[in-house]
Motif scaffolding. Sequence first.
Motif, PDB file in Angstrom:
ATOM      1  N   THR A 264      47.372  39.528 134.943  1.00  0.00           N
ATOM      2  CA  THR A 264      48.277  38.534 134.373  1.00  0.00           C
ATOM      3  C   THR A 264      47.531  37.283 133.938  1.00  0.00           C
ATOM      4  O   THR A 264      47.999  36.562 133.057  1.00  0.00           O
ATOM      5  CB  THR A 264      49.405  38.172 135.357  1.00  0.00           C
ATOM      6  OG1 THR A 264      48.832  37.705 136.589  1.00  0.00           O
ATOM      7  CG2 THR A 264      50.304  39.363 135.623  1.00  0.00           C
ATOM      8  N   GLU A 265      46.365  37.024 134.523  1.00  0.00           N
ATOM      9  CA  GLU A 265      45.544  35.886 134.099  1.00  0.00           C
ATOM     10  C   GLU A 265      44.760  36.202 132.829  1.00  0.00           C
ATOM     11  O   GLU A 265      44.608  35.357 131.966  1.00  0.00           O
ATOM     12  CB  GLU A 265      44.565  35.490 135.204  1.00  0.00           C
ATOM     13  CG  GLU A 265      45.217  34.845 136.396  1.00  0.00           C
ATOM     14  CD  GLU A 265      44.229  34.556 137.518  1.00  0.00           C
ATOM     15  OE1 GLU A 265      43.010  34.770 137.324  1.00  0.00           O
ATOM     16  OE2 GLU A 265      44.686  34.134 138.581  1.00  0.00           O
TER      17      GLU A 265
ATOM     18  N   GLU B 214      55.670  43.851 130.637  1.00  0.00           N
ATOM     19  CA  GLU B 214      55.528  44.604 131.878  1.00  0.00           C
ATOM     20  C   GLU B 214      54.672  45.842 131.679  1.00  0.00           C
ATOM     21  O   GLU B 214      54.754  46.506 130.649  1.00  0.00           O
ATOM     22  CB  GLU B 214      56.894  45.053 132.400  1.00  0.00           C
ATOM     23  CG  GLU B 214      57.777  43.916 132.840  1.00  0.00           C
ATOM     24  CD  GLU B 214      59.061  44.386 133.494  1.00  0.00           C
ATOM     25  OE1 GLU B 214      59.188  45.593 133.810  1.00  0.00           O
ATOM     26  OE2 GLU B 214      59.934  43.546 133.683  1.00  0.00           O
ATOM     27  N   VAL B 215      53.855  46.139 132.689  1.00  0.00           N
ATOM     28  CA  VAL B 215      53.041  47.339 132.680  1.00  0.00           C
ATOM     29  C   VAL B 215      53.120  47.977 134.065  1.00  0.00           C
ATOM     30  O   VAL B 215      53.215  47.276 135.072  1.00  0.00           O
ATOM     31  CB  VAL B 215      51.576  47.046 132.280  1.00  0.00           C
ATOM     32  CG1 VAL B 215      50.893  46.140 133.289  1.00  0.00           C
ATOM     33  CG2 VAL B 215      50.784  48.316 132.084  1.00  0.00           C
ATOM     34  N   THR B 216      53.124  49.301 134.084  1.00  0.00           N
ATOM     35  CA  THR B 216      53.050  50.045 135.335  1.00  0.00           C
ATOM     36  C   THR B 216      51.737  50.800 135.332  1.00  0.00           C
ATOM     37  O   THR B 216      51.433  51.527 134.392  1.00  0.00           O
ATOM     38  CB  THR B 216      54.223  51.039 135.479  1.00  0.00           C
ATOM     39  OG1 THR B 216      55.448  50.306 135.442  1.00  0.00           O
ATOM     40  CG2 THR B 216      54.137  51.807 136.800  1.00  0.00           C
ATOM     41  N   ILE B 217      50.959  50.593 136.382  1.00  0.00           N
ATOM     42  CA  ILE B 217      49.661  51.233 136.547  1.00  0.00           C
ATOM     43  C   ILE B 217      49.794  52.328 137.596  1.00  0.00           C
ATOM     44  O   ILE B 217      50.345  52.095 138.673  1.00  0.00           O
ATOM     45  CB  ILE B 217      48.597  50.217 137.012  1.00  0.00           C
ATOM     46  CG1 ILE B 217      48.508  49.030 136.058  1.00  0.00           C
ATOM     47  CG2 ILE B 217      47.248  50.887 137.207  1.00  0.00           C
ATOM     48  CD1 ILE B 217      48.082  49.365 134.660  1.00  0.00           C
TER      49      ILE B 217
ATOM     50  N   ILE C 103      50.834  40.191 129.309  1.00  0.00           N
ATOM     51  CA  ILE C 103      51.364  40.825 130.513  1.00  0.00           C
ATOM     52  C   ILE C 103      51.796  39.760 131.514  1.00  0.00           C
ATOM     53  O   ILE C 103      51.003  38.931 131.940  1.00  0.00           O
ATOM     54  CB  ILE C 103      50.316  41.767 131.168  1.00  0.00           C
ATOM     55  CG1 ILE C 103      49.904  42.863 130.194  1.00  0.00           C
ATOM     56  CG2 ILE C 103      50.833  42.346 132.474  1.00  0.00           C
ATOM     57  CD1 ILE C 103      51.041  43.786 129.770  1.00  0.00           C
ATOM     58  N   ASP C 104      53.074  39.800 131.884  1.00  0.00           N
ATOM     59  CA  ASP C 104      53.629  38.879 132.873  1.00  0.00           C
ATOM     60  C   ASP C 104      53.852  39.563 134.222  1.00  0.00           C
ATOM     61  O   ASP C 104      53.820  38.913 135.260  1.00  0.00           O
ATOM     62  CB  ASP C 104      54.982  38.341 132.392  1.00  0.00           C
ATOM     63  CG  ASP C 104      54.850  37.533 131.115  1.00  0.00           C
ATOM     64  OD1 ASP C 104      53.901  36.725 131.012  1.00  0.00           O
ATOM     65  OD2 ASP C 104      55.683  37.714 130.214  1.00  0.00           O
TER      66      ASP C 104
END
Length: 122
Positions: free
Chosen positions: A72-73, A45-48, A78-79
């Motif tokens: 995610t692609e 997981e990432v928060t932008i 990163i899911d």
Amino acid sequence: MSTEPADADEDLRERISNFLRRNFPQIQMHGGSAAVQNLDREAGEVTIMLGGACSGCGISPMTIQAIKSRMTEEIPEIDTVHADTGMSGGSEGMAGGQMSPSFPGHEGDSDDEADEGPEAPF
């Protein structure tokens, strides 16, 4: 050995930053900014954080959807991508609803049209 996870996190953080610069130069060109706010490599997981002119911009929801879809692609680690514009002081997005990793047609908690609309122009 104890620096290996930190090095892997830093490498992934750099790859995400490069992804944002490479795929979304219009954010900076229009006076906005995009940066990694939080990264949980183990959870994928990432928060932008979108800032500057992105706060209050009418196409921010489309930009957020494009970031979520492409990241995610292109970055297999990163899911889930969360985006925060800072508008509400929390992790809520532009449309007032929770900005979860969703796509057009996704049934979410919000009745807003944050996940609907035209394709992003980039």
